[in-house]
Scaffold this active site. Structure first.
Site, PDB file in Angstrom:
ATOM      1  N   SER A 191      -8.414  -4.645   4.806  1.00  0.00           N
ATOM      2  CA  SER A 191      -9.031  -4.261   3.536  1.00  0.00           C
ATOM      3  C   SER A 191      -9.451  -5.465   2.676  1.00  0.00           C
ATOM      4  CB  SER A 191      -8.106  -3.352   2.726  1.00  0.00           C
ATOM      5  OG  SER A 191      -7.851  -2.173   3.425  1.00  0.00           O
ATOM      6  N   GLU A 236     -12.011  -3.933  -5.026  1.00  0.00           N
ATOM      7  CA  GLU A 236     -12.401  -2.517  -4.883  1.00  0.00           C
ATOM      8  C   GLU A 236     -11.579  -1.597  -5.795  1.00  0.00           C
ATOM      9  OE1 GLU A 236     -11.822  -4.610  -2.244  1.00  0.00           O
ATOM     10  OE2 GLU A 236     -13.960  -4.892  -1.906  1.00  0.00           O
ATOM     11  N   ASN A 237     -10.374  -2.054  -6.177  1.00  0.00           N
ATOM     12  CA  ASN A 237      -9.520  -1.216  -7.032  1.00  0.00           C
ATOM     13  C   ASN A 237     -10.141  -0.941  -8.406  1.00  0.00           C
ATOM     14  OD1 ASN A 237      -6.344  -2.616  -5.829  1.00  0.00           O
ATOM     15  ND2 ASN A 237      -7.506  -0.831  -5.120  1.00  0.00           N
ATOM     16  N   TRP A 238     -11.141  -1.746  -8.803  1.00  0.00           N
ATOM     17  CA  TRP A 238     -11.813  -1.498 -10.095  1.00  0.00           C
ATOM     18  C   TRP A 238     -12.514  -0.139 -10.100  1.00  0.00           C
ATOM     19  CZ3 TRP A 238     -10.234  -4.243 -13.934  1.00  0.00           C
ATOM     20  CH2 TRP A 238      -9.920  -5.593 -13.780  1.00  0.00           C
ATOM     21  N   SER A 278      -7.168  -5.281  -5.798  1.00  0.00           N
ATOM     22  CA  SER A 278      -8.333  -5.760  -5.049  1.00  0.00           C
ATOM     23  C   SER A 278      -9.611  -5.582  -5.871  1.00  0.00           C
ATOM     24  CB  SER A 278      -8.458  -4.988  -3.733  1.00  0.00           C
ATOM     25  OG  SER A 278      -8.945  -3.692  -3.980  1.00  0.00           O
ATOM     26  N   ARG A 338     -11.318   2.659  -9.151  1.00  0.00           N
ATOM     27  CA  ARG A 338     -10.383   3.772  -9.352  1.00  0.00           C
ATOM     28  C   ARG A 338     -10.583   4.394 -10.735  1.00  0.00           C
ATOM     29  NH1 ARG A 338      -4.797   2.681  -6.203  1.00  0.00           N
ATOM     30  NH2 ARG A 338      -5.833   2.287  -4.244  1.00  0.00           N
ATOM     31  N   ASP A 369       0.827  -1.209   0.000  1.00  0.00           N
ATOM     32  CA  ASP A 369       0.000   0.000   0.000  1.00  0.00           C
ATOM     33  C   ASP A 369       0.865   1.265   0.000  1.00  0.00           C
ATOM     34  OD1 ASP A 369      -2.287   1.487   0.045  1.00  0.00           O
ATOM     35  OD2 ASP A 369      -2.589   1.344   2.205  1.00  0.00           O
ATOM     36  N   GLY A 370       0.317   2.331  -0.554  1.00  0.00           N
ATOM     37  CA  GLY A 370       0.951   3.653  -0.432  1.00  0.00           C
ATOM     38  C   GLY A 370       1.614   4.181  -1.690  1.00  0.00           C
ATOM     39  N   GLY A 430       0.271   5.535  -4.352  1.00  0.00           N
ATOM     40  CA  GLY A 430      -0.335   6.797  -4.799  1.00  0.00           C
ATOM     41  C   GLY A 430       0.126   7.963  -3.947  1.00  0.00           C
ATOM     42  N   ARG A 431       0.079   7.780  -2.620  1.00  0.00           N
ATOM     43  CA  ARG A 431       0.472   8.877  -1.718  1.00  0.00           C
ATOM     44  C   ARG A 431       1.963   9.190  -1.860  1.00  0.00           C
ATOM     45  NH1 ARG A 431      -1.847   6.090   3.362  1.00  0.00           N
ATOM     46  NH2 ARG A 431      -1.924   4.417   1.814  1.00  0.00           N
TER      47      ARG A 431
HETATM   48  C1  FPP Z   1      -1.489   0.318  -3.424  1.00  0.00           C
HETATM   49  O1  FPP Z   1      -1.089   1.651  -3.498  1.00  0.00           O
HETATM   50  C2  FPP Z   1      -1.084  -0.447  -4.562  1.00  0.00           C
HETATM   51  C3  FPP Z   1      -1.915  -0.951  -5.521  1.00  0.00           C
HETATM   52  C4  FPP Z   1      -3.356  -0.753  -5.587  1.00  0.00           C
HETATM   53  C5  FPP Z   1      -1.401  -1.763  -6.597  1.00  0.00           C
HETATM   54  C6  FPP Z   1      -0.199  -2.573  -6.276  1.00  0.00           C
HETATM   55  C7  FPP Z   1       0.554  -2.631  -7.500  1.00  0.00           C
HETATM   56  C8  FPP Z   1       1.879  -2.559  -7.585  1.00  0.00           C
HETATM   57  C9  FPP Z   1       2.800  -2.565  -6.419  1.00  0.00           C
HETATM   58  C10 FPP Z   1       2.490  -2.446  -8.899  1.00  0.00           C
HETATM   59  C11 FPP Z   1       2.255  -3.623  -9.762  1.00  0.00           C
HETATM   60  C12 FPP Z   1       2.787  -4.808  -9.140  1.00  0.00           C
HETATM   61  C13 FPP Z   1       3.288  -5.839  -9.759  1.00  0.00           C
HETATM   62  C14 FPP Z   1       3.859  -6.893  -8.886  1.00  0.00           C
HETATM   63  C15 FPP Z   1       3.360  -5.977 -11.222  1.00  0.00           C
HETATM   64  P1  FPP Z   1      -2.249   2.730  -3.560  1.00  0.00           P
HETATM   65  O2  FPP Z   1      -2.408   3.153  -4.965  1.00  0.00           O
HETATM   66  O3  FPP Z   1      -3.456   2.186  -2.894  1.00  0.00           O
HETATM   67  O4  FPP Z   1      -1.623   3.884  -2.715  1.00  0.00           O
HETATM   68  P2  FPP Z   1      -2.439   4.978  -1.901  1.00  0.00           P
HETATM   69  O5  FPP Z   1      -3.125   4.244  -0.773  1.00  0.00           O
HETATM   70  O6  FPP Z   1      -1.360   5.900  -1.433  1.00  0.00           O
HETATM   71  O7  FPP Z   1      -3.391   5.604  -2.848  1.00  0.00           O
END
Ligand code: FPP
Length: 239
Positions: A188, A59-61, A57, A63, A12-13, A15-16
């Site tokens: 989550s 839920e990520n759909w 996840s 975004r 996680d993290g 984006g931030r």
């Molecule tokens: C969470 O950060 C990360 C994801 C939703 C995707 C994870 C994907 C990767 C690490 C890259 C692709 C991986 C591989 C292994 C090919 P976030 O976007 O939720 O960060 P935030 O909470 O700061 O918004």
């Protein structure tokens, strides 16, 4: 050092991390993918038997479309590029989650990678893709009902082992250790059934800043923890 048999990571993290550097969120995902590669190689070197990464996840759909499209493209590109890394490290690739929802070209690469690495004997690397714990449990419940309806199962047959065996993750042992980066203290919708006795480590650093030294620190702390599985100290320590 006593290693987890199954290590699972919520990366996680991204984006931030990117936003703090005035970059677009996808820049964070690019960096996140690099970190994932480093951690996968490090876990294989340490001979951790099972590593699961929560890559996308259910839920990520929700975004923004461009971000979802970028993540899908990144996944496809990384799997293609890194198949040789998996082969070199004797890693067997697997997935859990609703593959049907992935774009066909991404689904194809995922299935190809599973097939290419099927005979590898080292670490089992599982990507949770379009995965949600509740969805997994719901699918299991449906399968259970189907089997009862078809006379394949009786009510008395239903126990914890049967439930575990009907989950998408049935080929994995329960995770001993779950790491979540970026300071959020929640699961989550990840491994809801499987995490009953998992140790959970919430790491403050965002995933793009995570280093093998951090993994070393967390694994050392894990090796010193006493896991009692609901028993007393004396009972748990008995061989
Ligand atoms: C969470 O950060 C990360 C994801 C939703 C995707 C994870 C994907 C990767 C690490 C890259 C692709 C991986 C591989 C292994 C090919 P976030 O976007 O939720 O960060 P935030 O909470 O700061 O918004």
């Amino acid at each position: 050092m006593k290693l987890p048999r199954h290590l699972a990571i919520i990366m996680d993290g991204n984006g931030r991390w990117a936003k703090d550097r005035r970059h677009s969120r996808v820049y964070g995902h690019l960096r996140g993918a690099k970190i994932a590669k480093t951690v996968i190689e490090d876990c294989a070197r340490r001979k951790i038997p099972f590593l699961t990464l929560f890559a996308f996840s259910t839920e990520n759909w929700f975004r923004p479309l461009e971000e979802v499209a970028f993540l899908m493209h990144l996944l496809q590109r990384q799997l293609r590029r890194e198949t040789q890394t998996l082969m070199k490290n004797d890693i067997r690739f697997q997935y859990i989650g609703d593959l049907e929802r992935l774009p066909p070209e991404v689904r194809a690469v995922v299935l190809e990678t599973v097939e290419t690495t099927a005979d590898n004997k080292g670490m089992v690397l599982t990507f949770a893709l379009s995965y949600g714990g509740r969805q997994e449990i719901t699918a299991m419940a449906r399968e259970l009902v189907r089997q009862v309806k078809n006379g394949l199962l009786e009510e008395e047959d239903v126990d914890e082992a049967l439930v575990s065996g009907l989950l998408a993750s049935s080929f994995l042992p329960d995770p001993d250790l779950i790491i979540r980066t970026s300071g959020e203290s929640r699961l989550s919708n990840f491994f809801l059934w499987q995490s009953a006795y998992s140790e959970i480590e919430f790491e403050a650093k965002p995933w793009p800043d995570f280093e093998v030294n951090d993994l070393e620190r967390i694994l050392t702390a894990f090796s010193q923890r006493e896991r009692r599985f609901g028993r007393t100290s004396e009972q748990a320590l008995r061989p």
